[in-house]
Design an enzyme around this catalytic site. Sequence first.
Site, PDB file in Angstrom:
ATOM      1  N   CYS A 156       0.814  -1.230   0.000  1.00 52.08           N
ATOM      2  CA  CYS A 156       0.000   0.000   0.000  1.00 52.08           C
ATOM      3  C   CYS A 156       0.839   1.269   0.000  1.00 52.08           C
ATOM      4  O   CYS A 156       0.324   2.346  -0.288  1.00 52.08           O
ATOM      5  CB  CYS A 156      -0.930   0.013   1.200  1.00 52.08           C
ATOM      6  SG  CYS A 156      -2.267  -1.167   1.026  1.00 52.08           S
TER       7      CYS A 156
HETATM    8  N1  COA Z   1     -20.346  -8.715   7.957  1.00 55.19           N
HETATM    9  C1  COA Z   1     -20.885  -8.664   9.200  1.00 55.19           C
HETATM   10  N2  COA Z   1     -20.155  -8.801  10.334  1.00 55.19           N
HETATM   11  C2  COA Z   1     -18.833  -8.992  10.203  1.00 55.19           C
HETATM   12  C3  COA Z   1     -18.206  -9.058   8.928  1.00 55.19           C
HETATM   13  C4  COA Z   1     -19.013  -8.914   7.788  1.00 55.19           C
HETATM   14  N3  COA Z   1     -18.510  -8.950   6.552  1.00 55.19           N
HETATM   15  N4  COA Z   1     -16.888  -9.252   9.116  1.00 55.19           N
HETATM   16  C5  COA Z   1     -16.669  -9.321  10.443  1.00 55.19           C
HETATM   17  N5  COA Z   1     -17.844  -9.169  11.101  1.00 55.19           N
HETATM   18  C6  COA Z   1     -18.080  -9.200  12.550  1.00 55.19           C
HETATM   19  C7  COA Z   1     -17.073 -10.082  13.260  1.00 55.19           C
HETATM   20  O1  COA Z   1     -17.490 -11.403  13.243  1.00 55.19           O
HETATM   21  C8  COA Z   1     -17.084  -9.478  14.642  1.00 55.19           C
HETATM   22  O2  COA Z   1     -18.227  -9.972  15.344  1.00 55.19           O
HETATM   23  P1  COA Z   1     -18.167 -10.260  16.932  1.00 55.19           P
HETATM   24  O3  COA Z   1     -17.885  -8.939  17.561  1.00 55.19           O
HETATM   25  O4  COA Z   1     -19.522 -10.810  17.203  1.00 55.19           O
HETATM   26  O5  COA Z   1     -17.036 -11.242  17.117  1.00 55.19           O
HETATM   27  C9  COA Z   1     -17.313  -7.994  14.397  1.00 55.19           C
HETATM   28  O6  COA Z   1     -17.910  -7.895  13.108  1.00 55.19           O
HETATM   29  C10 COA Z   1     -16.045  -7.174  14.454  1.00 55.19           C
HETATM   30  O7  COA Z   1     -15.057  -7.778  13.611  1.00 55.19           O
HETATM   31  P2  COA Z   1     -13.628  -7.136  13.410  1.00 55.19           P
HETATM   32  O8  COA Z   1     -12.880  -7.948  12.419  1.00 55.19           O
HETATM   33  O9  COA Z   1     -13.005  -6.907  14.748  1.00 55.19           O
HETATM   34  O10 COA Z   1     -14.041  -5.743  12.732  1.00 55.19           O
HETATM   35  P3  COA Z   1     -13.319  -4.377  12.739  1.00 55.19           P
HETATM   36  O11 COA Z   1     -14.157  -3.380  13.419  1.00 55.19           O
HETATM   37  O12 COA Z   1     -11.881  -4.447  13.143  1.00 55.19           O
HETATM   38  O13 COA Z   1     -13.355  -4.005  11.166  1.00 55.19           O
HETATM   39  C11 COA Z   1     -11.837  -3.950   9.290  1.00 55.19           C
HETATM   40  C12 COA Z   1     -12.688  -4.817  10.222  1.00 55.19           C
HETATM   41  C13 COA Z   1     -11.083  -4.844   8.337  1.00 55.19           C
HETATM   42  C14 COA Z   1     -12.791  -3.041   8.519  1.00 55.19           C
HETATM   43  C15 COA Z   1     -10.882  -3.068  10.131  1.00 55.19           C
HETATM   44  O14 COA Z   1     -10.241  -3.848  11.102  1.00 55.19           O
HETATM   45  C16 COA Z   1      -9.815  -2.364   9.312  1.00 55.19           C
HETATM   46  O15 COA Z   1     -10.095  -1.710   8.318  1.00 55.19           O
HETATM   47  N6  COA Z   1      -8.582  -2.416   9.811  1.00 55.19           N
HETATM   48  C17 COA Z   1      -7.473  -1.721   9.197  1.00 55.19           C
HETATM   49  C18 COA Z   1      -6.992  -2.529   8.074  1.00 55.19           C
HETATM   50  C19 COA Z   1      -5.967  -1.853   7.228  1.00 55.19           C
HETATM   51  O16 COA Z   1      -5.736  -0.672   7.275  1.00 55.19           O
HETATM   52  N7  COA Z   1      -5.358  -2.648   6.435  1.00 55.19           N
HETATM   53  C20 COA Z   1      -4.464  -2.208   5.464  1.00 55.19           C
HETATM   54  C21 COA Z   1      -4.809  -3.040   4.300  1.00 55.19           C
HETATM   55  S1  COA Z   1      -3.954  -2.612   2.938  1.00 55.19           S
END
Ligand code: COA
Length: 374
Positions: A156
């Site tokens: 990225c």
């Molecule tokens: N639909 C519905 N629920 C979902 C889901 C989906 N597609 N994916 C995950 N969940 C649920 C999980 O099961 C979890 O449920 P629980 O609390 O009952 O266990 C909850 O949502 C939270 O999951 P989590 O993975 O902790 O979500 P988050 O708030 O961290 O968001 C991202 C996920 C990926 C959006 C976020 O972590 C992110 O953007 N992080 C930064 C990533 C980044 O910058 N990466 C660089 C990549 S180049």
Amino acid sequence: MKQVVVTGTGLFTPENSISNDELVASYNTYVDMFNAKNASAIEKGELEAMTPSASDFIEKASGIKSRYVMDKAGILDPETMVPQIEERPNEAPSLQAEMAVKATQQALDEAGLEASDLDAVIVACANLQRAYPAISIEVQSLLGVEGFAFDMNVACSSATFGIQMGRDMVRSGSAKRVLMVNPEICTGHLNFRDRDSHFIFGDVCTAVILEDSETAKNKNGFEIIDTKLFSDFSNNIRNNFGFLNRTDAEKRDDKDKLFIQNGRKVFREVSPLVAQMITDHLAANNLQASGLRRMWLHQANRNMNNFIAKKVLGYEPDFDQQPTVLDEYANTSSAGSIIAFHKYKQDFKAGETGVICSFGAGYSAGSVIVRRAG
Ligand code: COA
């Protein structure tokens, strides 16, 4: 020392877009199919049932509402869930080179240049569609550039690292005018069957022209005041796809041969690190955060960007100070901060200052402080 200036930017956006609702409908159909097919194993407790995805979660957790893609039908078909991109003969331009040429044309127009005015091409992106010959050399050939070209990959952060490379090249005299271009086909390495990440990426290409301000035709470009790069090894964003995969037949199709991440950890670890990096970078250049007109941040997560911008500025910035393109484009890897810069730079007045910042796998991060010339 030469003053290097960004005299043009370009953006190629694919024709097709997929909304969260469309993507989730396809994913949930796949989940229903999987659970029905494996009903008896799920019933016996031998297999875990898959859980549906949800549009409102996606928008709330990331800020993403839609993404542009090179192929829509293949991604949305629950039987395939992969973009269908036909392999081209060696004599035809590759897809990444084609995207790069389209974005470059727009950047050249803004810079008031012809492709023949360039003498170096850097293709900087997170995924290259082949090992060699370099995509950049193909772009060089398609454009008719005399000089040299090379590919680079810092995931990225490829674009900000590429900007530093291009600036260093112009300053040292090894090149006069550099094209730095980011053809990102992120849907090719995204696992559309993974609930945690199926919504994250989109496809796009951005281009940046870097040259010496003395000889630039466009006198209203963006001077690069300074660049700062950072890297620190982490396994929290990983893709194990590579040329050795074929040597282990048992593991070559495992999920880790596509994008995987521990999103929560990335959020927690990278956000403070990037905020500190920008703060230190401004201080090293005797600049105050309060003097920043705008921050064009990496487009991975809206909440992450709000955290970083608030930490740097000391208050919650509005859209004008920290624009987002995530809602429309999703995460486009290295191109994200450049799309934001491209779309939201025209209103800058001479002397106004901003920061382009990327972060992601590696970990890697790059900060580029720019000031409007003219
Ligand atoms: N639909 C519905 N629920 C979902 C889901 C989906 N597609 N994916 C995950 N969940 C649920 C999980 O099961 C979890 O449920 P629980 O609390 O009952 O266990 C909850 O949502 C939270 O999951 P989590 O993975 O902790 O979500 P988050 O708030 O961290 O968001 C991202 C996920 C990926 C959006 C976020 O972590 C992110 O953007 N992080 C930064 C990533 C980044 O910058 N990466 C660089 C990549 S180049």
